[in-house]
Design a protein around this motif. Structure first.
Motif, PDB file in Angstrom:
ATOM      1  N   ALA A  15       0.858  -1.212  -0.056  1.00 31.05           N
ATOM      2  CA  ALA A  15      -0.001   0.042   0.048  1.00 31.05           C
ATOM      3  C   ALA A  15       0.977   1.136  -0.060  1.00 31.05           C
ATOM      4  O   ALA A  15       0.576   2.236  -0.737  1.00 31.05           O
ATOM      5  N   GLY A  16       2.004   1.294   0.515  1.00 30.41           N
ATOM      6  CA  GLY A  16       2.989   2.377   0.664  1.00 30.41           C
ATOM      7  C   GLY A  16       3.615   2.648  -0.532  1.00 30.41           C
ATOM      8  O   GLY A  16       4.197   3.575  -0.790  1.00 30.41           O
ATOM      9  N   CYS A  17       3.809   1.775  -1.499  1.00 28.94           N
ATOM     10  CA  CYS A  17       4.506   1.605  -2.574  1.00 28.94           C
ATOM     11  C   CYS A  17       3.654   2.461  -4.094  1.00 28.94           C
ATOM     12  O   CYS A  17       4.487   2.596  -4.888  1.00 28.94           O
ATOM     13  N   ILE A  18       2.489   2.582  -3.604  1.00 27.76           N
ATOM     14  CA  ILE A  18       1.775   3.225  -4.929  1.00 27.76           C
ATOM     15  C   ILE A  18       1.813   4.608  -4.698  1.00 27.76           C
ATOM     16  O   ILE A  18       1.393   5.161  -3.533  1.00 27.76           O
ATOM     17  N   ASN A  19       2.225   5.480  -5.669  1.00 21.80           N
ATOM     18  CA  ASN A  19       2.413   6.742  -6.003  1.00 21.80           C
ATOM     19  C   ASN A  19       1.772   7.427  -6.893  1.00 21.80           C
ATOM     20  O   ASN A  19       2.049   7.239  -8.150  1.00 21.80           O
ATOM     21  N   VAL A  20       0.741   8.230  -6.601  1.00 21.82           N
ATOM     22  CA  VAL A  20       0.158   9.118  -7.948  1.00 21.82           C
ATOM     23  C   VAL A  20       0.372  10.523  -7.755  1.00 21.82           C
ATOM     24  O   VAL A  20      -0.124  11.072  -6.825  1.00 21.82           O
ATOM     25  N   GLN A  21       0.831  10.951  -8.905  1.00 21.68           N
ATOM     26  CA  GLN A  21       1.060  12.381  -8.940  1.00 21.68           C
ATOM     27  C   GLN A  21       0.549  12.787 -10.192  1.00 21.68           C
ATOM     28  O   GLN A  21       0.670  12.365 -11.234  1.00 21.68           O
ATOM     29  N   ALA A  22      -0.131  14.102 -10.096  1.00 18.92           N
ATOM     30  CA  ALA A  22      -0.383  14.898 -11.248  1.00 18.92           C
ATOM     31  C   ALA A  22       0.863  15.461 -12.200  1.00 18.92           C
ATOM     32  O   ALA A  22       1.726  15.525 -11.509  1.00 18.92           O
ATOM     33  N   PRO A  23       0.828  15.220 -13.446  1.00 17.25           N
ATOM     34  CA  PRO A  23       1.853  15.694 -14.202  1.00 17.25           C
ATOM     35  C   PRO A  23       2.184  17.439 -14.119  1.00 17.25           C
ATOM     36  O   PRO A  23       1.233  18.248 -13.723  1.00 17.25           O
ATOM     37  N   ASP A  24       3.420  17.750 -14.237  1.00 24.63           N
ATOM     38  CA  ASP A  24       4.075  19.171 -14.185  1.00 24.63           C
ATOM     39  C   ASP A  24       3.251  20.063 -15.208  1.00 24.63           C
ATOM     40  O   ASP A  24       2.885  21.028 -14.886  1.00 24.63           O
ATOM     41  N   LYS A  25       3.409  19.494 -16.291  1.00 26.41           N
ATOM     42  CA  LYS A  25       2.540  20.280 -17.667  1.00 26.41           C
ATOM     43  C   LYS A  25       1.372  19.756 -17.704  1.00 26.41           C
ATOM     44  O   LYS A  25       0.989  18.650 -17.555  1.00 26.41           O
ATOM     45  N   PRO A  26       0.397  20.879 -18.194  1.00 26.98           N
ATOM     46  CA  PRO A  26      -1.108  20.423 -18.603  1.00 26.98           C
ATOM     47  C   PRO A  26      -1.089  19.342 -19.721  1.00 26.98           C
ATOM     48  O   PRO A  26       0.014  19.278 -20.656  1.00 26.98           O
ATOM     49  N   ILE A  27      -1.942  18.437 -19.828  1.00 26.98           N
ATOM     50  CA  ILE A  27      -2.283  17.398 -20.940  1.00 26.98           C
ATOM     51  C   ILE A  27      -2.803  18.242 -22.055  1.00 26.98           C
ATOM     52  O   ILE A  27      -3.950  18.904 -22.025  1.00 26.98           O
ATOM     53  N   VAL A  28      -2.207  18.166 -23.251  1.00 32.70           N
ATOM     54  CA  VAL A  28      -2.817  18.886 -24.392  1.00 32.70           C
ATOM     55  C   VAL A  28      -3.232  17.984 -25.404  1.00 32.70           C
ATOM     56  O   VAL A  28      -2.545  17.081 -25.858  1.00 32.70           O
ATOM     57  N   ILE A  29      -4.639  18.094 -25.763  1.00 31.93           N
ATOM     58  CA  ILE A  29      -5.157  16.971 -26.766  1.00 31.93           C
ATOM     59  C   ILE A  29      -5.402  17.904 -28.214  1.00 31.93           C
ATOM     60  O   ILE A  29      -6.137  19.070 -27.951  1.00 31.93           O
ATOM     61  N   GLN A  30      -4.523  17.701 -28.958  1.00 31.94           N
ATOM     62  CA  GLN A  30      -4.823  18.652 -30.451  1.00 31.94           C
ATOM     63  C   GLN A  30      -5.875  17.866 -31.281  1.00 31.94           C
ATOM     64  O   GLN A  30      -5.547  16.631 -31.553  1.00 31.94           O
ATOM     65  N   LEU A  31      -6.825  18.503 -31.707  1.00 39.64           N
ATOM     66  CA  LEU A  31      -7.983  18.094 -32.742  1.00 39.64           C
ATOM     67  C   LEU A  31      -7.752  18.719 -33.885  1.00 39.64           C
ATOM     68  O   LEU A  31      -8.313  19.721 -33.862  1.00 39.64           O
ATOM     69  N   ASP A  32      -7.216  18.255 -34.875  1.00 40.11           N
ATOM     70  CA  ASP A  32      -7.079  18.745 -36.175  1.00 40.11           C
ATOM     71  C   ASP A  32      -8.113  18.345 -36.910  1.00 40.11           C
ATOM     72  O   ASP A  32      -7.865  17.437 -37.591  1.00 40.11           O
ATOM     73  N   ILE A  33      -9.379  18.947 -36.959  1.00 38.41           N
ATOM     74  CA  ILE A  33     -10.500  18.399 -37.459  1.00 38.41           C
ATOM     75  C   ILE A  33     -10.894  19.128 -38.896  1.00 38.41           C
ATOM     76  O   ILE A  33     -10.898  20.623 -38.881  1.00 38.41           O
ATOM     77  N   ASN A  34     -10.862  18.592 -40.097  1.00 39.78           N
ATOM     78  CA  ASN A  34     -11.147  19.386 -41.111  1.00 39.78           C
ATOM     79  C   ASN A  34     -12.590  19.292 -41.734  1.00 39.78           C
ATOM     80  O   ASN A  34     -13.091  18.335 -42.073  1.00 39.78           O
ATOM     81  N   ILE A  35     -13.283  20.329 -41.501  1.00 43.04           N
ATOM     82  CA  ILE A  35     -14.835  20.411 -41.571  1.00 43.04           C
ATOM     83  C   ILE A  35     -15.002  21.365 -42.884  1.00 43.04           C
ATOM     84  O   ILE A  35     -16.064  21.363 -43.295  1.00 43.04           O
ATOM     85  N   ARG A  36     -13.885  21.534 -43.493  1.00 45.80           N
ATOM     86  CA  ARG A  36     -14.369  22.527 -44.808  1.00 45.80           C
ATOM     87  C   ARG A  36     -14.943  21.610 -45.714  1.00 45.80           C
ATOM     88  O   ARG A  36     -15.665  22.069 -46.733  1.00 45.80           O
ATOM     89  N   ALA A  37     -14.526  20.240 -45.955  1.00 43.33           N
ATOM     90  CA  ALA A  37     -15.112  19.682 -47.088  1.00 43.33           C
ATOM     91  C   ALA A  37     -16.575  19.196 -46.795  1.00 43.33           C
ATOM     92  O   ALA A  37     -17.419  19.284 -47.904  1.00 43.33           O
TER      93      ALA A  37
END
Length: 58
Positions: A15-37
């Motif tokens: 139980a003491g071995c499990i360590n959960v930390q938030a990342p230092d940098k924000p998570i970036v999700i890039q959605l390059d969606i082409n709706i022009r067509a």
């Protein structure tokens, strides 16, 4: 009974071995969606309908 005690002890040790930390940098999700067509197709279909409905103008 002895097995339950051993498993409980192992669980407590792990139980003491499990360590959960938030990342230092924000998570970036890039959605390059082409709706022009889709827009071009919709406008093309609308223009074709307008020409068919108003054939005497064109």
């Amino acid at each position: 009974m002895k097995a339950i005690t051993v498993l409980t002890g192992l669980g407590a040790m792990l139980a003491g071995c499990i360590n959960v930390q938030a990342p230092d940098k924000p998570i970036v999700i890039q959605l390059d969606i082409n709706i022009r067509a889709d827009v071009v197709y919709a406008l093309s279909q609308d223009a074709a309908n307008t020409i068919d409905e108003n054939a005497d103008i064109f």
